[in-house]
Design a protein around this motif. Structure first.
Motif, PDB file in Angstrom:
ATOM      1  N   PHE A 379      -5.548  -1.301  -5.355  1.00  0.00           N
ATOM      2  CA  PHE A 379      -6.619  -0.305  -5.424  1.00  0.00           C
ATOM      3  C   PHE A 379      -7.972  -0.941  -5.095  1.00  0.00           C
ATOM      4  O   PHE A 379      -8.817  -0.330  -4.440  1.00  0.00           O
ATOM      5  N   ALA A 380      -8.159  -2.194  -5.529  1.00  0.00           N
ATOM      6  CA  ALA A 380      -9.448  -2.856  -5.309  1.00  0.00           C
ATOM      7  C   ALA A 380      -9.686  -3.197  -3.845  1.00  0.00           C
ATOM      8  O   ALA A 380     -10.829  -3.164  -3.373  1.00  0.00           O
ATOM      9  N   VAL A 381      -8.607  -3.518  -3.107  1.00  0.00           N
ATOM     10  CA  VAL A 381      -8.782  -3.964  -1.714  1.00  0.00           C
ATOM     11  C   VAL A 381      -8.447  -2.863  -0.708  1.00  0.00           C
ATOM     12  O   VAL A 381      -8.326  -3.138   0.484  1.00  0.00           O
ATOM     13  N   ARG A 382      -8.325  -1.632  -1.172  1.00  0.00           N
ATOM     14  CA  ARG A 382      -7.824  -0.559  -0.307  1.00  0.00           C
ATOM     15  C   ARG A 382      -8.666  -0.375   0.957  1.00  0.00           C
ATOM     16  O   ARG A 382      -8.118  -0.047   2.027  1.00  0.00           O
ATOM     17  N   ASN A 383      -9.974  -0.561   0.878  1.00  0.00           N
ATOM     18  CA  ASN A 383     -10.833  -0.309   2.032  1.00  0.00           C
ATOM     19  C   ASN A 383     -10.899  -1.479   2.997  1.00  0.00           C
ATOM     20  O   ASN A 383     -11.310  -1.314   4.151  1.00  0.00           O
ATOM     21  N   GLN A 384     -10.509  -2.668   2.553  1.00  0.00           N
ATOM     22  CA  GLN A 384     -10.574  -3.848   3.415  1.00  0.00           C
ATOM     23  C   GLN A 384      -9.209  -4.306   3.909  1.00  0.00           C
ATOM     24  O   GLN A 384      -9.112  -5.023   4.907  1.00  0.00           O
ATOM     25  N   TRP A 385      -8.160  -3.896   3.227  1.00  0.00           N
ATOM     26  CA  TRP A 385      -6.828  -4.445   3.505  1.00  0.00           C
ATOM     27  C   TRP A 385      -6.362  -4.156   4.933  1.00  0.00           C
ATOM     28  O   TRP A 385      -5.751  -5.009   5.593  1.00  0.00           O
ATOM     29  N   GLY A 386      -6.634  -2.986   5.432  1.00  0.00           N
ATOM     30  CA  GLY A 386      -6.161  -2.618   6.762  1.00  0.00           C
ATOM     31  C   GLY A 386      -6.707  -3.493   7.871  1.00  0.00           C
ATOM     32  O   GLY A 386      -6.042  -3.701   8.899  1.00  0.00           O
ATOM     33  N   TRP A 387      -7.923  -4.051   7.689  1.00  0.00           N
ATOM     34  CA  TRP A 387      -8.527  -4.884   8.729  1.00  0.00           C
ATOM     35  C   TRP A 387      -7.765  -6.191   8.928  1.00  0.00           C
ATOM     36  O   TRP A 387      -7.884  -6.826   9.991  1.00  0.00           O
ATOM     37  N   LEU A 388      -6.986  -6.609   7.933  1.00  0.00           N
ATOM     38  CA  LEU A 388      -6.177  -7.818   8.091  1.00  0.00           C
ATOM     39  C   LEU A 388      -5.013  -7.608   9.042  1.00  0.00           C
ATOM     40  O   LEU A 388      -4.455  -8.575   9.575  1.00  0.00           O
ATOM     41  N   TRP A 389      -4.657  -6.346   9.271  1.00  0.00           N
ATOM     42  CA  TRP A 389      -3.468  -6.029  10.048  1.00  0.00           C
ATOM     43  C   TRP A 389      -3.791  -5.342  11.377  1.00  0.00           C
ATOM     44  O   TRP A 389      -2.991  -5.409  12.307  1.00  0.00           O
ATOM     45  N   SER A 390      -4.914  -4.669  11.442  1.00  0.00           N
ATOM     46  CA  SER A 390      -5.217  -3.867  12.634  1.00  0.00           C
ATOM     47  C   SER A 390      -6.723  -3.835  12.874  1.00  0.00           C
ATOM     48  O   SER A 390      -7.521  -3.871  11.923  1.00  0.00           O
ATOM     49  N   ALA A 391      -7.099  -3.741  14.169  1.00  0.00           N
ATOM     50  CA  ALA A 391      -8.505  -3.597  14.556  1.00  0.00           C
ATOM     51  C   ALA A 391      -8.853  -2.149  14.859  1.00  0.00           C
ATOM     52  O   ALA A 391      -9.990  -1.850  15.238  1.00  0.00           O
ATOM     53  N   ASP A 392      -7.890  -1.241  14.674  1.00  0.00           N
ATOM     54  CA  ASP A 392      -8.106   0.172  14.953  1.00  0.00           C
ATOM     55  C   ASP A 392      -8.721   0.843  13.722  1.00  0.00           C
ATOM     56  O   ASP A 392      -8.078   0.897  12.660  1.00  0.00           O
ATOM     57  N   PRO A 393      -9.948   1.378  13.805  1.00  0.00           N
ATOM     58  CA  PRO A 393     -10.584   1.995  12.636  1.00  0.00           C
ATOM     59  C   PRO A 393      -9.795   3.145  12.040  1.00  0.00           C
ATOM     60  O   PRO A 393      -9.792   3.341  10.821  1.00  0.00           O
ATOM     61  N   GLU A 394      -9.092   3.907  12.884  1.00  0.00           N
ATOM     62  CA  GLU A 394      -8.312   5.033  12.380  1.00  0.00           C
ATOM     63  C   GLU A 394      -7.125   4.553  11.552  1.00  0.00           C
ATOM     64  O   GLU A 394      -6.793   5.135  10.509  1.00  0.00           O
ATOM     65  N   VAL A 395      -6.470   3.497  12.025  1.00  0.00           N
ATOM     66  CA  VAL A 395      -5.360   2.923  11.260  1.00  0.00           C
ATOM     67  C   VAL A 395      -5.857   2.393   9.919  1.00  0.00           C
ATOM     68  O   VAL A 395      -5.236   2.604   8.875  1.00  0.00           O
ATOM     69  N   VAL A 396      -7.014   1.718   9.938  1.00  0.00           N
ATOM     70  CA  VAL A 396      -7.598   1.189   8.706  1.00  0.00           C
ATOM     71  C   VAL A 396      -7.926   2.323   7.737  1.00  0.00           C
ATOM     72  O   VAL A 396      -7.701   2.209   6.524  1.00  0.00           O
ATOM     73  N   ARG A 397      -8.450   3.434   8.267  1.00  0.00           N
ATOM     74  CA  ARG A 397      -8.767   4.591   7.417  1.00  0.00           C
ATOM     75  C   ARG A 397      -7.506   5.159   6.781  1.00  0.00           C
ATOM     76  O   ARG A 397      -7.493   5.502   5.591  1.00  0.00           O
ATOM     77  N   LEU A 398      -6.438   5.267   7.574  1.00  0.00           N
ATOM     78  CA  LEU A 398      -5.178   5.784   7.047  1.00  0.00           C
ATOM     79  C   LEU A 398      -4.611   4.865   5.973  1.00  0.00           C
ATOM     80  O   LEU A 398      -4.093   5.325   4.946  1.00  0.00           O
ATOM     81  N   VAL A 399      -4.696   3.563   6.202  1.00  0.00           N
ATOM     82  CA  VAL A 399      -4.220   2.601   5.204  1.00  0.00           C
ATOM     83  C   VAL A 399      -4.998   2.767   3.901  1.00  0.00           C
ATOM     84  O   VAL A 399      -4.425   2.795   2.809  1.00  0.00           O
ATOM     85  N   ALA A 400      -6.327   2.893   4.021  1.00  0.00           N
ATOM     86  CA  ALA A 400      -7.167   3.063   2.823  1.00  0.00           C
ATOM     87  C   ALA A 400      -6.829   4.350   2.081  1.00  0.00           C
ATOM     88  O   ALA A 400      -6.941   4.418   0.854  1.00  0.00           O
ATOM     89  N   SER A 401      -6.380   5.369   2.811  1.00  0.00           N
ATOM     90  CA  SER A 401      -6.080   6.656   2.173  1.00  0.00           C
ATOM     91  C   SER A 401      -4.764   6.636   1.404  1.00  0.00           C
ATOM     92  O   SER A 401      -4.595   7.391   0.444  1.00  0.00           O
TER      93      SER A 401
END
Length: 523
Positions: A379-401
């Motif tokens: 829960f704490a890293v939800r907004n940053q975690w996606g950037w470790l795996w993808s450079a696509d902002p939409e993918v990162v947003r979906l991961v955070a959601s």
């Protein structure tokens, strides 16, 4: 072998057994039996010191297993990394072949091998036959050989099967090649699963970690040699390297058994007992629910992955990231699950009822602590975690959601994993199989599909279904464990061992399933 009621020894005796000489009236299992029986003189209710002692024992058993599984994951990651730098098609083919092999092969074999979690752990402390574990492992190897035949046949035609399922022709053809070469390593991989459980039942947990580490280093070298070196054979070298590595697993495990620890429970190959159909049938009857228990959860995640692909490429990428994250978080409770299975099986085999109860309670408490930590971290890293795996902002947003849902998922996933280990230690995987089938396929998946496709929740809806399904499974399993009659479970373990000895009455010191068993279970 007598069950000594003296004070408990240090719990480290249950971790790695030394091959020391003992007095003639003792056996190398005596320290373990002393440890298991140490709590039996306590009053009826479990005390904090008893549960604390079992918690320490479980942690000591669990950490090498968890670390070993993390290292073992590197075997597949090395192949994906190697192939991924060649091209997108090759990466997709490798991932698709890996999914097919996991769903149709490894999960089935590993589920069947889980029968040894019950048979070996209970026999280690309850059987008078010093080689009972070796005989169980032999039957497991025979069954793995039989199971490998239909699995290999399916993998042989994997390309055609994937084409029938609508996969792109180029990807399906290359995936089929990957699966065909994976056949080479199928049988040794499943044999090693049996050998690992043979050692784990004795409390020897570090073997899998050591063997996996050596194999991972070999795999990295082979991936370079066959895929990238001047003498490389191209992309197909990746599955060949992995298959060769799988052959090293049982070889190194055998060397560990022979030269380090665990060899005293192996009495040599005995064809008569290894091929005894009655004992094989007993093994399969216990193993089949383990297959359903293991595969029902595994297959549910693959179904969700396919459903995420229907939503779109970005949703599939986000689902892959979330699922990989949950798989990494699952490694710690998985090690604790195996530790609980071993400890409880040993306790029931030794008729140490209170120790079995304390180990079950300690396991659930530790799992809850792990769950809270995992949930809070995700829960704490939800907004940053996606950037470790993808450079696509939409993918990162979906991961955070969806990570908050994945975080909630951890609360029940860790507890459910350990609860499943308790059931295996008791020899009750059938309960776990029924609970998982209902939880995932009656509740979780239908709810997830409705939320995703009917109510427009998309990827989040699929995770809502998964989370609700798993919470249902965990809650029911905990209730079953709470209502469990531990004295009856110890009796079931004793009768199971006695029946095996009765069939081979010529074994020295064999047990007889007499009415005395029922009388002793009431004490």
């Amino acid at each position: 072998m007598s069950l000594i009621n003296s004070g408990g020894t240090d719990t480290s005796n249950t971790h790695e057994h030394d091959e020391h000489e003992h007095a003639p009236d003792l056996t190398e299992r005596t320290p373990l039996l002393n440890d298991l029986r140490a709590h039996e003189a306590e009053h009826q209710f479990l005390t904090v010191p008893v549960v604390r002692a079992e918690s320490k024992a479980l942690i000591g058993l669990a950490w090498p297993v968890s670390l070993g599984y993390i290292i073992n994951m590197c075997l597949n990651l090395a192949q994906i990394f190697s192939v991924g730098h060649i091209g997108t098609t090759e990466l997709a083919a490798s991932a698709l072949a890996s999914m097919l092999c996991n769903v149709t092969g490894y999960s089935v074999g590993m589920g069947m091998a889980s029968a040894l979690d019950t048979l070996c752990s209970q026999s280690h402390t309850g059987s008078k036959d010093p080689h009972a574990l070796g005989k169980h492992m032999q039957r497991g190897i025979v069954i793995m050989g039989v199971f490998s035949i239909p699995i290999a046949t399916l993998w042989l035609f994997a390309g055609e099967l994937l084409l029938l399922l609508g996969q792109h022709e180029d990807i399906a053809k290359l995936s089929g090649q990957f699966a065909r070469y994976a056949i080479i390593g199928l049988f040794p991989y499943l044999v090693n699963e049996c050998m690992k459980r043979f050692l784990q039942a004795q409390g020897i947990m570090k073997a899998g970690m050591v063997v996996s580490f050596i194999a991972a280093l070999i795999n990295i070298f082979l991936q370079w040699l066959l895929v990238w070196s001047p003498i490389a054979i191209g992309v197909i070298g990746a599955p060949i390297a992995t298959a060769i590595t799988f052959w090293t697993l049982p070889i190194f495990t055998w060397m560990y058994i022979k030269f380090v620890a665990g060899g005293s429970c192996w009495g040599g190959w005995e064809w008569r007992e290894a091929l005894d159909m009655q004992q094989i049938w007993e093994f399969v009857k216990l193993g089949f629910p383990c297959v359903l228990m293991t595969c029902s959860e595994w297959w549910a995640f693959e179904v969700i992955a396919l459903a995420a692909g229907w939503l779109g490429d970005k949703e599939l990428a986000a689902q892959t990231i979330a699922l990989t994250t949950c798989s990494l978080a699952y490694v710690v409770p998985l090690g604790l699950s195996i530790a609980a299975s071993t400890r409880i099986g040993n306790s029931l085999g030794a008729n140490a009822v209170r120790t079995a109860r304390a180990a079950a309670l300690a396991g659930v408490i530790l799992a809850a602590c792990i769950a809270v930590i995992s949930c809070s971290t995700l829960f704490a890293v939800r907004n940053q975690w996606g950037w470790l795996w993808s450079a696509d902002p939409e993918v990162v947003r979906l991961v955070a959601s969806i990570l908050p849902l994945a975080a909630m998922f951890q609360l029940s996933d860790a507890v459910g994993a350990v609860a499943g280990g308790v059931l295996r230690g008791c020899g009750r995987p059938d309960f776990g199989a029924y609970i998982n089938l209902v939880g995932y396929y009656v509740i979780g998946l239908p709810l997830g599909f409705m939320a995703a496709f009917k109510f427009g929740m998309d990827l989040a809806g699929l995770w809502v279904g998964l989370t609700v399904g798993l919470i249902s499974c965990s809650a029911v399993t905990i209730f079953v464990i709470y209502r469990m009659d531990w004295a009856a479970e110890a009796e079931r373990a004793r009768v199971r061992i006695a029946k095996e000895h009765a069939q081979f009455a010529d074994l020295p010191g064999s047990l007889e399933p007499t009415d005395q068993l029922e009388a002793e279970s009431e004490v």
